[in-house]
Design a protein around this motif. Sequence first.
Motif, PDB file in Angstrom:
ATOM      1  N   ARG A  28      14.623 -24.545   0.437  1.00 26.50           N
ATOM      2  CA  ARG A  28      14.892 -25.264  -0.804  1.00 26.50           C
ATOM      3  C   ARG A  28      15.834 -24.511  -1.732  1.00 26.50           C
ATOM      4  O   ARG A  28      16.768 -25.097  -2.295  1.00 26.50           O
ATOM      5  N   TRP A  29      15.597 -23.202  -1.926  1.00 21.76           N
ATOM      6  CA  TRP A  29      16.323 -22.445  -2.936  1.00 21.76           C
ATOM      7  C   TRP A  29      17.430 -21.554  -2.366  1.00 21.76           C
ATOM      8  O   TRP A  29      18.117 -20.877  -3.120  1.00 21.76           O
ATOM      9  N   GLY A  30      17.609 -21.542  -1.072  1.00 20.13           N
ATOM     10  CA  GLY A  30      18.591 -20.655  -0.456  1.00 20.13           C
ATOM     11  C   GLY A  30      17.975 -19.297  -0.173  1.00 20.13           C
ATOM     12  O   GLY A  30      17.887 -18.860   0.961  1.00 20.13           O
ATOM     13  N   GLU A  31      17.539 -18.640  -1.224  1.00 17.84           N
ATOM     14  CA  GLU A  31      16.817 -17.379  -1.105  1.00 17.84           C
ATOM     15  C   GLU A  31      15.763 -17.306  -2.203  1.00 17.84           C
ATOM     16  O   GLU A  31      15.949 -17.853  -3.304  1.00 17.84           O
ATOM     17  N   VAL A  32      14.669 -16.611  -1.907  1.00 22.47           N
ATOM     18  CA  VAL A  32      13.631 -16.331  -2.904  1.00 22.47           C
ATOM     19  C   VAL A  32      13.217 -14.879  -2.741  1.00 22.47           C
ATOM     20  O   VAL A  32      13.538 -14.222  -1.754  1.00 22.47           O
ATOM     21  N   GLY A  33      12.483 -14.379  -3.711  1.00 28.59           N
ATOM     22  CA  GLY A  33      12.089 -12.986  -3.686  1.00 28.59           C
ATOM     23  C   GLY A  33      10.777 -12.738  -2.959  1.00 28.59           C
ATOM     24  O   GLY A  33       9.876 -13.582  -2.965  1.00 28.59           O
TER      25      GLY A  33
ATOM     26  N   LYS B  63      13.527 -15.865 -11.048  1.00 27.88           N
ATOM     27  CA  LYS B  63      13.398 -14.441 -10.717  1.00 27.88           C
ATOM     28  C   LYS B  63      12.014 -14.078 -10.191  1.00 27.88           C
ATOM     29  O   LYS B  63      11.822 -12.990  -9.652  1.00 27.88           O
ATOM     30  N   VAL B  64      11.059 -14.979 -10.349  1.00 29.91           N
ATOM     31  CA  VAL B  64       9.678 -14.690  -9.942  1.00 29.91           C
ATOM     32  C   VAL B  64       9.574 -14.699  -8.416  1.00 29.91           C
ATOM     33  O   VAL B  64       9.961 -15.679  -7.776  1.00 29.91           O
ATOM     34  N   PRO B  65       9.073 -13.618  -7.810  1.00 31.57           N
ATOM     35  CA  PRO B  65       8.922 -13.604  -6.345  1.00 31.57           C
ATOM     36  C   PRO B  65       8.012 -14.733  -5.867  1.00 31.57           C
ATOM     37  O   PRO B  65       6.986 -15.021  -6.487  1.00 31.57           O
ATOM     38  N   ARG B  66       8.396 -15.340  -4.772  1.00 27.21           N
ATOM     39  CA  ARG B  66       7.571 -16.399  -4.192  1.00 27.21           C
ATOM     40  C   ARG B  66       6.546 -15.831  -3.215  1.00 27.21           C
ATOM     41  O   ARG B  66       5.584 -16.497  -2.873  1.00 27.21           O
ATOM     42  N   HIS B  67       6.789 -14.619  -2.752  1.00 26.04           N
ATOM     43  CA  HIS B  67       5.910 -14.013  -1.755  1.00 26.04           C
ATOM     44  C   HIS B  67       5.556 -12.592  -2.189  1.00 26.04           C
ATOM     45  O   HIS B  67       6.374 -11.891  -2.796  1.00 26.04           O
ATOM     46  N   VAL B  68       4.356 -12.167  -1.856  1.00 22.52           N
ATOM     47  CA  VAL B  68       3.888 -10.813  -2.154  1.00 22.52           C
ATOM     48  C   VAL B  68       3.254 -10.244  -0.885  1.00 22.52           C
ATOM     49  O   VAL B  68       2.462 -10.916  -0.224  1.00 22.52           O
ATOM     50  N   ARG B  69       3.635  -9.037  -0.558  1.00 21.62           N
ATOM     51  CA  ARG B  69       3.041  -8.361   0.594  1.00 21.62           C
ATOM     52  C   ARG B  69       2.634  -6.957   0.171  1.00 21.62           C
ATOM     53  O   ARG B  69       3.395  -6.263  -0.532  1.00 21.62           O
ATOM     54  N   PHE B  70       1.454  -6.512   0.592  1.00 19.03           N
ATOM     55  CA  PHE B  70       0.963  -5.185   0.228  1.00 19.03           C
ATOM     56  C   PHE B  70       1.143  -4.231   1.405  1.00 19.03           C
ATOM     57  O   PHE B  70       0.836  -4.562   2.555  1.00 19.03           O
ATOM     58  N   LEU B  71       1.675  -3.035   1.102  1.00 15.79           N
ATOM     59  CA  LEU B  71       1.951  -2.023   2.119  1.00 15.79           C
ATOM     60  C   LEU B  71       1.286  -0.700   1.738  1.00 15.79           C
ATOM     61  O   LEU B  71       1.067  -0.424   0.549  1.00 15.79           O
ATOM     62  N   PRO B  72       0.997   0.162   2.723  1.00 15.21           N
ATOM     63  CA  PRO B  72       0.418   1.475   2.396  1.00 15.21           C
ATOM     64  C   PRO B  72       1.424   2.426   1.764  1.00 15.21           C
ATOM     65  O   PRO B  72       1.067   3.334   1.016  1.00 15.21           O
ATOM     66  N   ALA B  73       2.710   2.244   2.059  1.00 15.90           N
ATOM     67  CA  ALA B  73       3.784   3.081   1.499  1.00 15.90           C
ATOM     68  C   ALA B  73       5.109   2.392   1.758  1.00 15.90           C
ATOM     69  O   ALA B  73       5.214   1.519   2.628  1.00 15.90           O
ATOM     70  N   LEU B  74       6.128   2.775   0.989  1.00 20.29           N
ATOM     71  CA  LEU B  74       7.474   2.243   1.197  1.00 20.29           C
ATOM     72  C   LEU B  74       8.311   3.264   1.950  1.00 20.29           C
ATOM     73  O   LEU B  74       8.228   4.468   1.680  1.00 20.29           O
ATOM     74  N   PRO B  75       9.129   2.823   2.896  1.00 16.68           N
ATOM     75  CA  PRO B  75      10.016   3.771   3.589  1.00 16.68           C
ATOM     76  C   PRO B  75      11.092   4.258   2.633  1.00 16.68           C
ATOM     77  O   PRO B  75      11.674   3.472   1.874  1.00 16.68           O
TER      78      PRO B  75
END
Length: 517
Positions: free
Chosen positions: A452-457, A486-498
């Motif tokens: 729908r939006w092309g890209e989302v966060g 600007k509001v992210p549409r998806h959220v994912r939780f990780l133990p750490a960021l690379p």
Amino acid sequence: MYVIDWLHKNARRHPDKVALVDVESGRRVTWRQFDERASRFAEYLSGRLRLRSGARVAVLAHNSSDYLEMLYGCAKAGMVMVCLNWRLPVAELVPILEDCTPDVLVAGDGFLCVAAELQATVPLKAVLHLADDESADVPTGWTEYEAVLAASSGRAMEMPCRDEHEVWHLLYTSGTTGRPKGVIQTYGMVYCNAVNAMLANRLSRDDVFLSVLPFFHTGGLNLYANPVLHAGGTVHILRQFDAGQTLRQLDSRAAPEDRVTMFFAVPAIYLFLSQHPGFGQTDFSGIRNMAAGGSPVPRPLLEMYLAKGVTICFGFGMTETGPTVFVTDEATARRKIGTIGKPVGSMLTRIVDPLGRDVGPGERGELLIKGPGVTPGYWNLPEATAAAIRDGWLYSGDIAYMDEEGDYYIVDRAKDMYISGGENVYPAEVENVLFQLPAVSEVAVIGMADVRWGEVGMALVVVRPGMTLDADAVIAHCRAHLAGYKVPRHVRFLPALPRTPSGKVEKHKLRAQAGTR
């Protein structure tokens, strides 16, 4: 322009003053010893090995006073030092060595197996062992670094005046956009950076700098180890960053011989320091300059340090610029949280739109940089050089804007921006908002395809230990502080960021994991 041997000059001016301190070992190296040991290494390269001028010497080792001795020894001998990223596996180091074709490899303890594999793959005239641990199992046929120095005459050698365009060392980029490129570092670049840093930060021989960033990174060598050495000051060296040890070194209640006056780090390190249990009790009052660069600093983090009376002076630079381009002063940093200030010394900058036209105050565009601190290009990559440097201007790939007073702000990397519903979204802006949540330890926002939006966060969040957070709370917080697109549409939780060794989040890896761009 010609560059002189400032190591030799400082050694003659104040020979018994301490130049280098290895924090872990407690080793203290005077300026006379520094000059002598660098000269011994130079004598080995040009005398015993008879290497031609411009030959490459690759170093795979943690930070130490030896590392800087080798850098200046290469300068005295006219060799090119290649500062290898010790976090890379053999598969990624081999293409780098094949690109720079070194004659010598220096391996520190902890990297002996890697170095042995490299030796079996890449032709080398010699492999030196840089010992930290006497019990290390060193392969047959290698030469001990200290034995090499002991066998040399000990005569102090003054580097001949070097043309500013001569290559001193190679720094390979972290590879966040693909295969690492060898960024040429000339004598003129290092000299220009030292002068710019001295002007911007008022460096003097009385300064004592704590170095925690790896020396294979421009921030490790040139923010501000080399400039402080140019001024005749002292550099305290941590082998690797450790939050607890760094806070002890920064504490102004340390013994007089251990007190530091300057510190530079990337935002990730300031974040890790703030999360350490000892942060609240640390006295930073004796440090006259604390600076940051490498990526945008979240506003909540800057405010956390301000609450402790610490003003982090944010700056901007690149491996390709030596690196210093911007450094803000304390008054401006407090008045305009997040600014990188104005271009320093001899550096020139512009902000242009996609058609290459200069934009006005408040308008966003790509940052262009010009000046004697800019690299002449990439090693063996003329096409990449031509793409990055056009009409003398380096195209940084960073989106910036300038306010009415001429102070600059970095918005984000151009490649990180995504377009949602026709509107540009800069992840750094969203990340700043998410850092306001007390439970957020680390966060990165990336764009992903949407019908729908092309890209989302997508927000990738690391939660602080002992705290909880869910996706609904993340999105609700963003809706309260950001425009809808600007509001992210998806959220994912990780133990750490690379992260790269310089502390930058490796968003290309996050995109690959998430199956986005």
